[in-house]
Design a protein around this motif. Structure first.
Motif, PDB file in Angstrom:
ATOM      1  N   ALA A 125       0.832  -1.203   0.000  1.00  0.00           N
ATOM      2  CA  ALA A 125       0.000   0.000   0.000  1.00  0.00           C
ATOM      3  C   ALA A 125       0.864   1.249   0.000  1.00  0.00           C
ATOM      4  O   ALA A 125       0.586   2.222  -0.716  1.00  0.00           O
ATOM      5  N   SER A 126       1.920   1.236   0.789  1.00  0.00           N
ATOM      6  CA  SER A 126       2.805   2.392   0.857  1.00  0.00           C
ATOM      7  C   SER A 126       3.464   2.665  -0.492  1.00  0.00           C
ATOM      8  O   SER A 126       3.491   3.801  -0.975  1.00  0.00           O
ATOM      9  N   SER A 173       2.389   1.753  -3.458  1.00  0.00           N
ATOM     10  CA  SER A 173       1.381   2.133  -4.438  1.00  0.00           C
ATOM     11  C   SER A 173       0.931   3.581  -4.253  1.00  0.00           C
ATOM     12  O   SER A 173       0.780   4.329  -5.231  1.00  0.00           O
ATOM     13  N   ILE A 174       0.715   3.987  -3.015  1.00  0.00           N
ATOM     14  CA  ILE A 174       0.279   5.360  -2.741  1.00  0.00           C
ATOM     15  C   ILE A 174       1.326   6.363  -3.195  1.00  0.00           C
ATOM     16  O   ILE A 174       1.008   7.386  -3.815  1.00  0.00           O
ATOM     17  N   THR A 187      -4.716   7.723   3.973  1.00  0.00           N
ATOM     18  CA  THR A 187      -4.969   6.629   3.034  1.00  0.00           C
ATOM     19  C   THR A 187      -4.120   5.416   3.378  1.00  0.00           C
ATOM     20  O   THR A 187      -4.599   4.275   3.365  1.00  0.00           O
ATOM     21  N   LEU A 188      -2.861   5.639   3.721  1.00  0.00           N
ATOM     22  CA  LEU A 188      -1.972   4.544   4.077  1.00  0.00           C
ATOM     23  C   LEU A 188      -2.390   3.882   5.387  1.00  0.00           C
ATOM     24  O   LEU A 188      -2.358   2.656   5.507  1.00  0.00           O
ATOM     25  N   ALA A 220      -5.644   1.834   4.324  1.00  0.00           N
ATOM     26  CA  ALA A 220      -5.417   0.813   3.291  1.00  0.00           C
ATOM     27  C   ALA A 220      -4.196  -0.040   3.572  1.00  0.00           C
ATOM     28  O   ALA A 220      -3.967  -1.039   2.876  1.00  0.00           O
ATOM     29  N   GLU A 230      -5.664  -2.084  -3.806  1.00  0.00           N
ATOM     30  CA  GLU A 230      -5.517  -1.012  -4.783  1.00  0.00           C
ATOM     31  C   GLU A 230      -6.815  -0.214  -4.933  1.00  0.00           C
ATOM     32  O   GLU A 230      -6.797   1.016  -5.050  1.00  0.00           O
ATOM     33  N   VAL A 271      -7.235   2.030  -1.913  1.00  0.00           N
ATOM     34  CA  VAL A 271      -6.315   3.164  -2.030  1.00  0.00           C
ATOM     35  C   VAL A 271      -6.888   4.211  -2.977  1.00  0.00           C
ATOM     36  O   VAL A 271      -6.872   5.420  -2.691  1.00  0.00           O
ATOM     37  N   SER A 272      -7.415   3.763  -4.115  1.00  0.00           N
ATOM     38  CA  SER A 272      -7.952   4.693  -5.117  1.00  0.00           C
ATOM     39  C   SER A 272      -9.147   5.473  -4.587  1.00  0.00           C
ATOM     40  O   SER A 272      -9.233   6.696  -4.737  1.00  0.00           O
ATOM     41  N   GLY A 310      -8.112   7.799  -1.776  1.00  0.00           N
ATOM     42  CA  GLY A 310      -7.382   8.926  -2.341  1.00  0.00           C
ATOM     43  C   GLY A 310      -8.318   9.969  -2.899  1.00  0.00           C
ATOM     44  O   GLY A 310      -8.138  11.180  -2.672  1.00  0.00           O
TER      45      GLY A 310
END
Length: 481
Positions: free
Chosen positions: A164-165, A167-168, A204-205, A208, A463, A466-467, A470
């Motif tokens: 997650a980290s 990807s963000i 977010t992190l 997620a 994912e 996260v989206s 975000g």
């Protein structure tokens, strides 16, 4: 201010009607998707062929269309290409010197089992700052597996926060290529985008990453592979049942190319220095008058290319020399980081050319008018377009550059703050539901030893969370800026 401000663009190259231009846009995007997904061509070829279809259907004179495409490629490559190259060099030197391993060992040695997921999120955030997602996965995931083996902690509990980290950062935080490309195409302020990106990234992190990992671990239990054979739960006495010293590694475990590893503080300094310089510039933009000596100095050192160059030069000493690498080894490491990102650089540049033809042909005007008539928020529209292209092509980079090109005209009347938020909305959309057409999906599947179904229920769900989070963070910020 209203996000539907008047839009003023240059006269288009084509005299085609609105219906013809919209048809051109739809067919061009469909061509990109079909060429990449069905024909399995490289995204560079997909974007070039999509541009050809766009110009032909929009009745753009071939020479004008070619000049427009070349102009877009050059502008985008000149703005983003150097940054991608410097970031790749910094990341490769960090890996080859053993600096990345030093960061992992130092943090893991100081935490217990209950806080290990949070520590892995922090490790991934530190290591992932200068690295592209695929490189970060290749470097970090084997370390995640090793940590899970040593500590007897579930692979999902430590793996999901790390992924997650990475990807963000990839979607929301400069100097990663997606946000940088969107900043260049939308002419958004880098400083505000960086600050807003970090503000959105942290909550977010938290959700997620470590929190979602608890749910996914129960839903998708995955055995941890043992590097020496068997499974991690077969026993062994190299884990301390949750107390400090979970990593239990010494310098010989992950020596760098020079025979040793650099100190933790120097490894961290090499990574965070470029971002720190860009943040200082952003603070200067908000607090100092334009034209003052201090402001000019901060603007210069905080320029992304300058900040990354400083980071590379400092890393040559702080992690290269400190790891015992000689000048040739350092230069070889820096050079070996470039071939792996050549493809990314070319895709980004071609996306800039595609965007330029969209704009110059008049398609951008039509899309902007249609968007205004739809009464959708520009931020939501940018996210939605990026989601659609991400689902179709599997590429976050293609989704970012294409969506930025489509909604770019809507940024003409926006404030700097709203332009920064539009970049983040597009970046969040580009991360939505990674699945079987995404190389990252297969990378995660193979490294974690999961089935396709398990990967869909873990990585793909993460994912998507996260989206959506975000986008939610962007919309909340939009209420206060």
């Amino acid at each position: 201010m209203s996000l539907a401000a008047p839009i003023v663009l240059a006269a288009p190259l084509s005299d085609a009607g609105h219906a013809q231009l919209l048809t051109a846009a739809v067919l061009a995007i469909a061509t990109v998707i079909l060429v990449i997904v069905w024909a399995r061509f490289h995204p560079l070829l997909g974007l070039i062929l999509g541009t050809v279809v766009l110009g032909a259907v929009a009745a753009v004179p071939p020479e004008d269309g070619l000049n427009s495409f070349i102009s877009g490629v050059g502008d985008t490559f000149g703005t983003v290409g150097l940054l991608i190259a410097l970031g790749a060099m910094l990341g490769k030197l960090l890996a080859d010197s053993g600096g990345a391993n030093r960061i992992v060992d130092t943090i893991v040695d100081r935490v217990g089992r209950r806080t290990l997921p949070w520590a892995m999120a922090l490790i991934a955030a530190i290591i992932g700052l200068p690295m592209f997602f695929e490189i970060g996965v290749v470097i970090l995931v084997p370390l995640v597996v090793l940590v899970a083996v040593r500590t007897k902690v579930s692979l999902m509990l430590v793996g999901i926060p790390a992924l997650a980290s990475l990807s963000i950062l990839h979607g929301l935080v400069p100097p990663h290529p997606g946000p940088l490309t969107a900043i260049a195409l939308l002419k958004a302020p880098l400083g505000l985008t960086l600050i807003f990106g970090l503000i959105v990234a942290v909550p977010t992190l938290v959700v997620a990453g470590p929190l979602l990992a608890i749910v996914i671990d129960r839903w998708v239990p995955v055995d941890t592979p043992d590097p020496e054979g068997g499974r991690a739960d077969d026993g062994g006495d190299d884990a301390d049942d949750g107390k400090q010293g979970a990593g239990h590694s010494d310098d010989s475990d992950h020596e760098g190319a020079g025979g040793t590893t650099p100190p933790f503080a120097l490894a961290v300094l090499a990574i965070v220095l470029p971002v720190a310089l860009m943040l200082v510039r952003a603070i200067g933009e908000l607090t100092l008058d334009d034209g003052t000596t201090i402001r000019n100095v901060l603007d210069f050192v905080g320029e992304p290319a300058v900040a990354l160059l400083v980071g590379v030069l400092v890393a040559m000493v702080t992690v290269g020399r400190a790891a015992g690498m000689d000048r040739k080894a350092i230069n070889d490491s820096l050079g070996s980081g470039l071939p792996g990102v050549a493809s990314i650089m070319l895709i980004v540049a071609a996306g800039g050319g595609f965007k330029q033809v969209l704009s110059d042909s008049g398609v951008a005007n039509v899309v902007a008018d249609a968007a205004k008539g739809s009464h959708l928020s520009v931020l939501f529209l940018g996210w939605l377009i990026a989601v659609g292209i991400r689902l179709a092509t599997g590429s976050a980079t293609v989704a970012t550059v294409t969506a930025a090109g489509i909604v770019g005209p809507l940024g003409a009347g926006l404030t700097d703050a709203h332009l920064a938020l539009l970049v983040l909305a597009i970046g969040a959309g580009s991360l939505f539901f990674s699945h079987v057409n995404d190389a990252g999906f297969w990378l995660v599947k193979e490294y974690f030893g999961m089935t396709v179904g398990q990967t869909l229920r873990s990585w793909s769900v993460m994912e998507t969370v996260v989206s959506v989070l975000g986008l939610a963070g962007v919309l909340v910020l939009n209420l206060v800026v």
